[in-house]
Every structure is written in structure tokens, then in C-alpha cells.
Design a protein around this motif. Structure first.
Motif, short mmCIF file in Angstrom:
data_model
loop_
_atom_site.label_atom_id
_atom_site.label_comp_id
_atom_site.label_asym_id
_atom_site.label_seq_id
_atom_site.Cartn_x
_atom_site.Cartn_y
_atom_site.Cartn_z
N HIS A 18 20.63 39.47 32.20
CA HIS A 18 21.67 40.06 33.30
C HIS A 18 20.86 41.32 33.78
CE1 HIS A 18 24.70 42.94 34.65
NE2 HIS A 18 25.50 41.99 34.55
N ASN B 83 29.33 42.48 26.80
CA ASN B 83 30.77 42.24 26.86
C ASN B 83 30.95 40.83 26.48
OD1 ASN B 83 31.58 44.76 27.73
ND2 ASN B 83 31.25 44.27 29.77
N ASP C 245 29.63 40.66 36.86
CA ASP C 245 29.71 41.98 37.15
C ASP C 245 28.64 42.93 37.01
OD1 ASP C 245 32.39 41.38 37.84
OD2 ASP C 245 33.32 41.51 35.90
N ARG C 246 28.40 43.86 37.94
CA ARG C 246 27.42 44.93 37.34
C ARG C 246 27.73 45.53 36.21
NH1 ARG C 246 23.21 45.44 41.03
NH2 ARG C 246 22.44 46.35 39.15
N LEU C 247 27.06 46.11 35.33
CA LEU C 247 27.20 46.81 34.07
C LEU C 247 26.87 48.01 33.97
CD1 LEU C 247 27.05 43.71 31.84
CD2 LEU C 247 29.40 44.86 32.71
N ASP C 248 27.26 49.03 33.41
CA ASP C 248 26.50 50.27 32.95
C ASP C 248 25.95 50.10 31.71
OD1 ASP C 248 26.11 53.06 33.12
OD2 ASP C 248 27.69 53.36 31.29
N ASN C 249 24.64 50.37 31.82
CA ASN C 249 23.56 50.49 30.81
C ASN C 249 23.40 51.97 30.40
OD1 ASN C 249 21.49 50.14 28.79
ND2 ASN C 249 20.40 48.61 30.00
N ASP D 36 21.19 44.23 34.69
CA ASP D 36 21.40 45.64 34.16
C ASP D 36 20.84 45.75 32.81
OD1 ASP D 36 22.66 46.63 36.70
OD2 ASP D 36 24.34 45.61 36.05
#
Length: 740
Positions: A97, A120, A366-370, A99
């Protein structure tokens, strides 16, 4: 009876004739030789960029295959398209991924049937390894954790076809499916010159995209380019720890990728893998790719650092681990500094655009928060300034009681830092190029003193090109006297290094090295060490009471002459060790040295290669090629004057990944006196007596032109032997050794 006797004699004659012909026939079978490396594969010497403000800028290697913008554009879309999976539900980006440093944020990868993206992802098939990040993977020659393939095209086949991953069972069916999607044939035509969609072209395009994932504009890179404010004080301290001889992180994680194409056994907690070796990952964007190791055993970089500090798998009693993982002591502040430095390797400026949609119309991850991004940003607090203008060379003087480091920090390339006579208690770090660091002796010729008080690890750490240091006395450090890493142009002279821990004078992965007119005493590895370097000269030095007096390890084009090596465990070692960046030891000349009484007990740290050195050794040539030893005096070395051995004397076959046979060795014109009179137990236990010259009968081209020397075996080849005779002799002796 007479007739029977004649027949017996006739039969014996035929038998001896057959045996004689059989022996002679051995001459037609050449001695096996190692497969040579091409010069571009040697791996020795500096890769520093010239000219440069610092010596920390290193040239990136060539990418591991072909790429074009059109191929990379196609590969980008394929990378994010779930159509590449059997069930059209899993893309490459689900596990790699963007991110999470093109990893997935999970301890172990989740395969077919997993839901979601990145951390996720749940359900699905659990895979046995952590997902590696992809930044700078285009520079690697070993892929997968076990290094089993050497191209990104070949690597792509496994996740695409593995039943527990993307599960493509019919490659032609996948090609037909993609060809039926209107958006793909034009992209394949732009990339390959025709609209034909094939599985092979899919892997080529994916590989081309991955080669474009380049990270090389981090705070560290700006620091290396001369912006000394780009790193915070904590990150500079962490950099110094990272490249120190105490921690030796740089031995495996080498700039500019901060990785290496080697497999290392470090003993990560894993009941199944144990001491299995795994590929050294690169550390670019490592702050974004937690958890860590092949099995995701550690959740944070702090845990990783403490694991190494505790001795890695040695703490669990594992054997067969890499000799570099020996453990070390760190304060909490030093752990934090190391983590801060690794955050300074963060750079996502080269991130290709994540497509909003792909030709299949299937959903893109989806873009994810890291949260690690914010943590890294919080550590990367340095500013950004251009290097100051070069105003020409200056002389900066350090008075007694002042800081040498403060003077170095004010210096510019071309400057000379003069150190007044006195005693200084500090570690001096030199990053700028073309700097000269000189002590100013007193009226009696005494040198200024750098005294580590038995607390500090290194006296001098230098990464600047064209670096010179001289006229200093260096005492009481725990790891190293002078460490020079990755430098082009090294001059170490008029130094007294005593009780400095592992090494006295220690240039590594450098080019154009001169070490002269120095004295080194009491190193628990090598007094003078030149490793993985090229164009090395070591001359007119005195080394004593070290484990190894002088060591040339995996070097190319080295001269060792006019030195006095005495009262060490081993006087001089020319060796090729496995699992290093440099894969060769070539073209070494050892001459006009006095090598005497090297009978000191071995006090090297247990588990290191130096700990294997038998006491009483004058010079050992282990796995090295093209060595000439002449004009030396060997006397009073109780095991041997000269020893020539295959690398398997020290390493099991499964750990040897280099051409380990000593080849093209010539020893001539030396003086031997009173050597081999009481061989070390390491040699005696192999059934070998002491002698002036010991040879294990390995390798082609060994010529021992020493008629007056006592040798084992008693008959040894000389340069006058024809190759035919050498072949016979070598095969007979190795046959007998095999029987024994």
C-alpha cells in the motif's frame, strides 16, 4: 614354479604400468577453479560522488532491469487493478500500500480472501512472511526475504500465481481478460510497440513501475549534499551511532540505499526460522513500514534497536548467526537518537500518482492514514539551507581545552584544522570533504592526545572525501581509533593508537587509501584494517599486541610493505570473507616486512572471525587470489611463517558465497627463522605440524619458491612446475586428504 614367478612379475609390471599411466592421466584433468566475478561485480571501494561537499553522497547502483515511461505508466495502472487477481478482488496495492511505504502495516501478509486494504485487511489466508516495502527495490539484486530471485519480473510471478495470494491459475486467461478491457491494448501498444497482452508483458510493466519507486531526497540526503542543518542534533547523533564501530549498522545497511544484497542470520524470534538467513532490507522510508523483520516480530524501531543491542539471537543461545550481531550498550537517549536518524531517511517526494480509477473499472484501494508519517515529521525538524560559499582554504586552530568538533563544524572543504598539544576527551566526526586534521606536536615531539577514558566508542569518524589525519595519540576508546567509511582519498599518518577497542585504524569501503608511519597497540581485532577497499597502501607502520596486526579484508590492489608486525596473535591477514558487499580479495603484494614473534594469546571477542586466528601465525592468506609475498623476514612465529588456506577452514560451506579458494599465490625470496616450533592447538588438532609454510593443498597456481624453508606438506609446487605436474600432484594429495 619358474613359469609362475615369471607370470607374477609380468603381471606386477603390467599393474605398475597401468597405475603409472593412471597417475599420468591425472595431468590432463585441470585443477578446479573458482568462478570469477566481473570487475563491475567486485563491490570493493568507494561509491562516493565526486566532487561533493561531503563524502556521504553515494552513487546509486544501476537499476536491476529496463524501464520506460510508457512501461511505468502501464505498470502503475496494473499495480492498482484488482483484475490481476483470480477473483478480481485483490491488487498488488492491497498488500503493497502506498501509504505504508508500499508495505501493508501487518505483521504477516494476508492473502486471498482478505478484506480491506493495508492494516484494515482481515480474514483471508495468512501468509508466512511480512510484506516488504518497495521503495528503491529497483536497486536490489536479491528479492524476497530469502533472496531466491534476482529480477523484479521474476518476482512478480509468485504473488500473481500463488494460490494463497492473487491466485492466477491460468496465465493465458488473465491475458485474455486484460485484452478484453478496452483501455489496456492501447497502453500495451505504447509500452511495447504492439497491443498484444501477455502475462510476460504484465510482469515487465509491473517491474518497470516498481523501478520508479525511488526515494533519495530525504533530510539525510540534503545533509549529505552539504546542508548540515537538515538533520536535527538528535539525528546527527544517531547518524554517528549508526556508522560507529560499536554498532556497525553500516556494515549491512549501506548508503545510499541503506540496505545490501546479502542474506544475514540474526536470530529474530521465530520458532521455525531459528538462525535462518534473510535478506537485509533497505531502510529508506523505514519509519513508515512497521512492524519489522521477516515475521513482523517488532512493532517499533525502538524494539528493533534494543533487539540488536541485546545481541540479537545470541541472547537466546542461537548458533550460526552473523558475526556482526554481537550486542552493544546504549542509553535510552542513544536509542531515541538512532530512531530519529532512521526517520531522517523518510522521503515520499517520488511517489507516483495513485490512479483514481483503473481500466477495469474495479475499485482502487482507499488511501489510508498512517500515524507514522506524523511521527517521522515530528522528528525531521531540521532546516534547509544551501552550503556556505567556499571562500578558499583556511587554517582553524584548536587550543587546549577547546572542542575539536566545534572547529570541524566551522570548517569548509579545503580547510586545515590544527590541534594544539593537550588532552581532549571527545569523538570527532568529519563529514565535509577535503579536510585535514593535524595535531601540533610539542617541542619534544609528543602528539596531542584524544583520550576516550574507556567510555567513548570512537575517536574519529570520517566520511569526507580527501580526508587526512595525522600527528595524534589516540587512547582508551571502546570500539575504534579512526574509522573512515566510504571515502575516496584517505591519508592516515603519524598516529599512535593504543587500547582503542576493536580496531585501531579502520578504513572501510574506500578508495585510494594510504596508512603510514603509525603505531597501533592492543586492538582486539585488527590494529590496522583495510576492508572492502581498493588501491590501498599500508607502509612503515609498527603493530603489536593486537589480535591481528594488519588485515586486508576483501580488498583489491593492496600493497603492504616495510611494516614491523610483532607480538600479535597473527602478524598479517589477507582474507576474503563471505556475506560482504565486496566479493573478492585480489592482487595483494606483501613485501619487505619484519614479521616476528606473533605468539600473543587470542583475545578477540567470542564469535568474531578474528577469534579463529591461531596464535603464532606470521601471515595467513585465506581465500585470497593473486597474492605475492616476497622479501619479508619471518622469525619466531610458533605456528607458521606463512599459511595458505581455503575459506572453509573458518566457515561452513553453506555460509560461503564468494570464490573461496586461494589462487595464483606466489611466495619467494623471504627469510625464515625458527617458525613452527610449537603449533597452536587449532592447527595441531587438524593433524598439521608447525612449519615455515603451511598449505592446505587448495587452489590452482600456488607457487612456493622457498627451497630453504620447511613446508607442510613436505613437497610443495614451485613456479618451475609445469601445469601438467601441478595437476597430478594436486589431485593425488587431495585424494589422500579425502581418504584421511
Amino acid at each position: 614354479m619358474k613359469t609362475f614367478g615369471k607370470r607374477a612379475l609380468k603381471f606386477a609390471g603390467y599393474l605398475f604400468l597401468i597405475l603409472g599411466l593412471g597417475v599420468l592421466s591425472l595431468g590432463f584433468f585441470s585443477v578446479p577453479e573458482d568462478e570469477p566475478f566481473e570487475p563491475e561485480e567486485y563491490g570493493a571501494g568507494s561509491s562516493s560522488v565526486q566532487p561533493s561537499w561531503t563524502g556521504l553522497q553515494r552513487a546509486f547502483p544501476a537499476v536491476n532491469g529496463e524501464t520506460t515511461p510508457a512501461m511505468a505508466e502501464l505498470g502503475n495502472l496494473l499495480f492498482y487493478d484488482p483484475a490481476l487477481s483470480q477473483q478480481n478482488d485483490l491488487s498488488c496495492a492491497h498488500c503493497h500500500h502506498p501509504d505504508f511505504g508500499f508495505s501493508d502495516g501487518l505483521p504477516l501478509a494476508v492473502g486471498a480472501g482478505g478484506q480491506g486494504a493495508g492494516p484494515n485487511r482481515t480474514g483471508g489466508v495468512g501468509l508466512g512472511r511480512s510484506t516488504p516495502g518497495l521503495w528503491n527495490t529497483g536497486f536490489s539484486r536479491l528479492l524476497f526475504w530469502d533472496g531466491r530471485v534476482d529480477s523484479l519480473e521474476e518476482q512478480a510471478i509468485t504473488p500473481l500465481t500463488h494460490p494463497d495470494e492473487m491466485a492466477v491459475q491460468d496465465q493465458e486467461a488473465l491475458s485474455e481478460e486484460l485484452a478484453a478491457i478496452p483501455g489496456y491494448p492501447p497502453l500495451f501498444e505504447a509500452a511495447f510497440g504492439s497491443p498484444e497482452v501477455t502475462f510476460r508483458r504484465v510482469t515487465i510493466a509491473l517491474a518497470a513501475f516498481e523501478r520508479g519507486l525511488v526515494s533519495q531526497d530525504s533530510p539525510f540526503d540534503r545533509y549529505a549534499a552539504g546542508d548540515f542543518n537538515a538533520l536535527s542534533p538528535a539525528q546527527r547523533r544517531g547518524l554517528n551511532l549508526f556508522r560507529s564501530a560499536a554498532l556497525r549498522c553500516f556494515e549491512c545497511h549501506q548508503a545510499p540505499t541503506f540496505g545490501s544484497d546479502t542474506l544475514r542470520a540474526i536470530g529474530v524470534p521465530d520458532a521455525e526460522a531459528g538462525s535462518e538467513p534473510f535478506k537485509v532490507p533497505n531502510l529508506r522510508n523505514v519509519a513508515l513500514t512497521a512492524p519489522y523483520m521477516h515475521n513482523g516480530a517488532f512493532a517499533t524501531l525502538e524494539e528493533v534497536v534494543r533487539f540488536y543491542a541485546d545481541g540479537a539471537g545470541n541472547a537466546d543461545g542461537l548458533s550460526g548467526l552473523d558475526p556482526f550481531v554481537m550486542g552493544f550498550e546504549l542509553t535510552d537517549q542513544e536509542v531515541a537518537d538512532l530512531v530519529a536518524f532512521m526517520a531522517a531517511l523518510t522521503d515520499e517526494s517520488g511517489m507516483p500518482a495513485v490512479p483514481v480509477e483503473v481500466p477495469s473499472g474495479l475499485p482502487v484501494v482507499d488511501r489510508l492514514d498512517n500515524p507514522a508519517r506524523e511521527l517521522a515529521a515530528g522528528l525531521n525538524t531540521g532546516s534547509s539551507d544551501k552550503p556556505p560559499e567556499d571562500g578558499g582554504p583556511r587554517t582553524i586552530r584548536v587550543q587546549a581545552g577547546e572542542s575539536i568538533q566545534a572547529a570541524v563544524d566551522r570548517a569548509r572543504p579545503g580547510d586545515i584544522v590544527e590541534i594544539a598539544f593537550g588532552t581532549y576527551h571527545e569523538t570527532v566526526v568529519v563529514d565535509i570533504s577535503n579536510l585535514t586534521l593535524l595535531g601540533m606536536p610539542d617541542e619534544r615531539g609528543g602528539y596531542p592526545v584524544l583520550d576516550g577514558r574507556g567510555i567513548l566508542a570512537d575517536a574519529v569518524i570520517a566520511s569526507g572525501n580527501k580526508f587526512e589525519v595525522g600527528y595524534l595519540k589516540i587512547i582508551n576508546y571502546t570500539s575504534n581509533g579512526v574509522l573512515v567509511e566510504g571515502v575516496t582519498g584517505v591519508h592516515l599518518h603519524h598516529l599512535w593508537a593504543e587500547n582503542t577497542g576493536v580496531y585501531g585504524l579502520y578504513p572501510v569501503q574506500s578508495t585510494d587509501v594510504l596508512i603510514e608511519e603509525s603505531v597501533v597497540i592492543g586492538a582486539n581485532d585488527a590494529g590496522i584494517y583495510a576492508g572492502q577497499s581498493t588501491e590501498v597502501v599500508i607502509r612503515r607502520n609498527e603493530v603489536y599486541r593486537n589480535v591481528l596486526g594488519i588485515e586486508a579484508e576483501n580488498t583489491v590492489a593492496t600493497e603492504i610493505y616495510d611494516n614491523h608486525a610483532h607480538d600479535n596473535t597473527m602478524g598479517i591477514l589477507v582474507v576474503l570473507l563471505p556475506n560482504l558487499t565486496s566479493k573478492v580479495s585480489l592482487d595483494t603484494r606483501v613485501y619487505d616486512n619484519l614479521i616476528e614473534n606473533n605468539n600473543h594469546e587470542n583475545f578477540a571477542q567470542e564469535g568474531t572471525a578474528a577469534a579463529l586466528a591461531p596464535s603464532g601465525s606470521g601471515i595467513a592468506l585465506i581465500g585470497a587470489d593473486g597474492v605475492v609475498v616476497f622479501g619479508n623476514t619471518f622469525r619466531g612465529n610458533k605456528t607458521a611463517g606463512v599459511g595458505i588456506f581455503h575459506l572453509n577452514i573458518a566457515f561452513p560451506p553453506e555460509r560461503i558465497n564468494v570464490p573461496a579458494t586461494p589462487e595464483n599465490i606466489r611466495v619467494h625470496g623471504n627469510i625464515f627463522e625458527n617458525n613452527g616450533y610449537d603449533a597452536d592447538a587449532f592447527v595441531r588438532d587438524m593433524g598439521i605440524p608447525g612449519a615455515d609454510i603451511l598449505w592446505d593443498v587448495s587452489g590452482n597456481g600456488v607457487a612456493l619458491d622457498e627451497a630453504e624453508a620447511e613446508a607442510f606438506p613436505p613437497l610443495v609446487p614451485t613456479s618451475r612446475w609445469p601445469q601438467f605436474a601441478y595437476n597430478i600432484y594436486w589431485r593425488l594429495l587431495n585424494f589422500l586428504i579425502g581418504l584421511l
